[in-house]
Scaffold this motif. Structure first.
Motif, PDB file in Angstrom:
ATOM      1  N   ASP A  46      52.151  50.610  36.346  1.00 21.99           N
ATOM      2  CA  ASP A  46      51.769  51.287  37.576  1.00 21.99           C
ATOM      3  C   ASP A  46      51.172  52.665  37.302  1.00 21.99           C
ATOM      4  O   ASP A  46      51.185  53.159  36.168  1.00 21.99           O
ATOM      5  N   VAL A  47      50.667  53.276  38.366  1.00 22.53           N
ATOM      6  CA  VAL A  47      50.008  54.583  38.293  1.00 22.53           C
ATOM      7  C   VAL A  47      50.709  55.538  39.258  1.00 22.53           C
ATOM      8  O   VAL A  47      51.055  55.158  40.384  1.00 22.53           O
ATOM      9  N   VAL A  48      50.900  56.781  38.804  1.00 26.16           N
ATOM     10  CA  VAL A  48      51.447  57.830  39.670  1.00 26.16           C
ATOM     11  C   VAL A  48      50.467  59.000  39.682  1.00 26.16           C
ATOM     12  O   VAL A  48      50.095  59.522  38.633  1.00 26.16           O
ATOM     13  N   LEU A  49      50.048  59.401  40.872  1.00 30.65           N
ATOM     14  CA  LEU A  49      49.103  60.494  41.061  1.00 30.65           C
ATOM     15  C   LEU A  49      49.870  61.768  41.397  1.00 30.65           C
ATOM     16  O   LEU A  49      50.707  61.779  42.305  1.00 30.65           O
ATOM     17  N   GLY A  75      55.032  54.500  33.946  1.00 31.43           N
ATOM     18  CA  GLY A  75      53.705  54.536  34.536  1.00 31.43           C
ATOM     19  C   GLY A  75      52.744  55.484  33.854  1.00 31.43           C
ATOM     20  O   GLY A  75      53.119  56.315  33.027  1.00 31.43           O
ATOM     21  N   GLN A  76      51.468  55.336  34.211  1.00 36.28           N
ATOM     22  CA  GLN A  76      50.414  56.250  33.788  1.00 36.28           C
ATOM     23  C   GLN A  76      50.282  57.330  34.866  1.00 36.28           C
ATOM     24  O   GLN A  76      50.219  57.020  36.050  1.00 36.28           O
ATOM     25  N   LYS A  77      50.230  58.601  34.429  1.00 37.95           N
ATOM     26  CA  LYS A  77      50.210  59.708  35.387  1.00 37.95           C
ATOM     27  C   LYS A  77      48.872  60.443  35.329  1.00 37.95           C
ATOM     28  O   LYS A  77      48.391  60.761  34.239  1.00 37.95           O
ATOM     29  N   TYR A  78      48.325  60.739  36.503  1.00 37.25           N
ATOM     30  CA  TYR A  78      47.047  61.445  36.612  1.00 37.25           C
ATOM     31  C   TYR A  78      47.280  62.735  37.388  1.00 37.25           C
ATOM     32  O   TYR A  78      47.807  62.715  38.501  1.00 37.25           O
ATOM     33  N   LEU A  79      46.889  63.872  36.783  1.00 35.49           N
ATOM     34  CA  LEU A  79      47.227  65.188  37.297  1.00 35.49           C
ATOM     35  C   LEU A  79      45.988  66.003  37.622  1.00 35.49           C
ATOM     36  O   LEU A  79      44.983  65.923  36.905  1.00 35.49           O
ATOM     37  N   ILE A  80      46.085  66.805  38.679  1.00 38.87           N
ATOM     38  CA  ILE A  80      45.148  67.893  38.903  1.00 38.87           C
ATOM     39  C   ILE A  80      45.939  69.196  38.912  1.00 38.87           C
ATOM     40  O   ILE A  80      47.171  69.195  38.985  1.00 38.87           O
ATOM     41  N   THR A 101      50.569  59.210  28.165  1.00 42.70           N
ATOM     42  CA  THR A 101      50.648  58.699  29.543  1.00 42.70           C
ATOM     43  C   THR A 101      50.231  59.740  30.568  1.00 42.70           C
ATOM     44  O   THR A 101      50.232  59.459  31.768  1.00 42.70           O
ATOM     45  N   LEU A 102      49.854  60.946  30.119  1.00 45.62           N
ATOM     46  CA  LEU A 102      49.379  61.999  31.023  1.00 45.62           C
ATOM     47  C   LEU A 102      47.863  62.117  30.926  1.00 45.62           C
ATOM     48  O   LEU A 102      47.307  62.208  29.831  1.00 45.62           O
ATOM     49  N   HIS A 103      47.197  62.142  32.076  1.00 43.53           N
ATOM     50  CA  HIS A 103      45.743  62.222  32.137  1.00 43.53           C
ATOM     51  C   HIS A 103      45.365  63.324  33.127  1.00 43.53           C
ATOM     52  O   HIS A 103      45.878  63.357  34.253  1.00 43.53           O
TER      53      HIS A 103
END
Length: 232
Positions: A46-49, A75-80, A101-103
Motif C-alpha cells: 500500500d501507499v501512504v501520503l 507501505g511506501q510513503k510519499y512526503l512533501i 520506503t520514503l519518497h
C-alpha cells in the motif's frame, strides 16, 4: 494496492523533545495511536501520503530518527514539505540517506503504474485572500505555484491524466474561492487534492468534498482523530 493519507505527525524524537500533549490532552500518545491504526490498515503493497510537518527537528540529522520511525511502518510513503519541516534538504541527499520506503516530492512527481496514477505536489503557501497574507508573501506564493505547475506538467507530459496532488497549506476555505493553486488544480483536472496544516478550531471551517472535478481531503492527524484516511 490501497492509498491512505495522514499529515502533521509532528514527531520530535524518542523520547520527544517537544511532546505534543502540551497542545491538548487529545495529543497524548498521539504517535502510538497513529502507529496502531497504521499497522492494522496498511500492508507492504500500500501507499501512504504524508502532506508535511513530519518532524519538529531543525536539522536533518535530528530528523532522521523520526523519518526512520515512519519508514519502519508498512507501505511506501510519499512526503512533501510542511511549514515546520526545517530539516528538509535536497532531494538527492534525502533519498540517499533515508530508507528506501520514503519518497520526497518537490519539483517532481511519482508514478503508480499499477493504478495508472501520478502523485504530484508542493508545500504551498497561504493564499492572497488570507487576512494574514502580506506583500512579502507574494514571492513565496509565486514560487510554490511554479513548483506545483512543474510537478503537474511533468506528470502530464509522461502521459498521466489521473493525478493526486499533495499540498501542505489548504488551497481553499470555501467552494467559491479562486486563486492560482485552484486554477492549476482545475487546469490539470486533479482527481484528489490532499492537504493538512489546519488544527483545532480551523478544522471546522476546512473545505471537504467535491469542487469541480476534484475531491478535497483534510488529513491533519488530529482532524482524523489520529487515524489514517483511505483515499483510494
Amino acid at each position: 494496492m490501497k492509498i491512505f493519507s495522514i499529515s502533521d505527525l509532528h514527531l520530535s524524537g524518542n523520547p520527544p523533545f517537544k511532546p505534543m500533549h502540551i497542545f491538548g490532552d487529545n495529543w497524548l500518545n498521539h504517535w502510538q495511536k497513529i502507529t496502531s491504526d497504521w499497522s492494522q490498515l496498511v500492508t507492504a503493497d500500500d501507499v501512504v501520503l504524508l502532506p508535511g510537518d513530519v518532524s519538529w527537528a531543525m536539522k536533518f540529522t535530528e530528523a532522521l530518527p523520526d523519518l526512520e520511525a515512519v519508514a519502519d511502518l508498512p507501505g511506501q510513503k510519499y512526503l512533501i514539505r510542511g511549514n515546520h519541516d526545517y530539516w528538509w534538504q535536497t532531494l538527492t541527499k534525502m533519498q540517499r540517506l533515508c530508507p528506501p520506503t520514503l519518497h520526497f516530492i518537490q519539483n517532481n512527481f511519482y508514478e503508480l503504474p499499477e493504478l495508472n496514477l501520478a502523485l504530484c505536489g508542493t508545500r504551498g503557501w497561504m493564499v492572497p485572500t488570507d487576512p494574514h497574507f502580506k506583500e512579502e508573501d507574494q514571492p513565496i506564493y509565486q514560487r510554490e505555484i511554479g513548483r506545483l505547475r512543474l510537478s503537474l506538467e511533468t506528470a502530464k507530459n509522461a502521459g498521466y491524466d489521473n493525478i493526486i496532488t499533495l499540498l501542505h497549506y489548504p488551497p481553499l476555505v470555501q467552494k467559491e474561492d479562486n486563486n492560482d493553486f485552484l486554477a492549476l488544480i482545475d487546469e490539470y483536472a486533479v482527481k484528489h487534492c490532499i492537504y493538512g496544516h489546519l488544527h483545532d478550531q480551523s478544522v471546522t471551517s476546512a473545505f471537504l468534498g467535491l469542487r469541480n472535478k476534484t475531491e478535497y481531503h483534510l488529513v491533519s492527524c488530529d482532524a482524523l482523530k489520529f487515524t489514517l484516511k483511505r483515499i483510494l
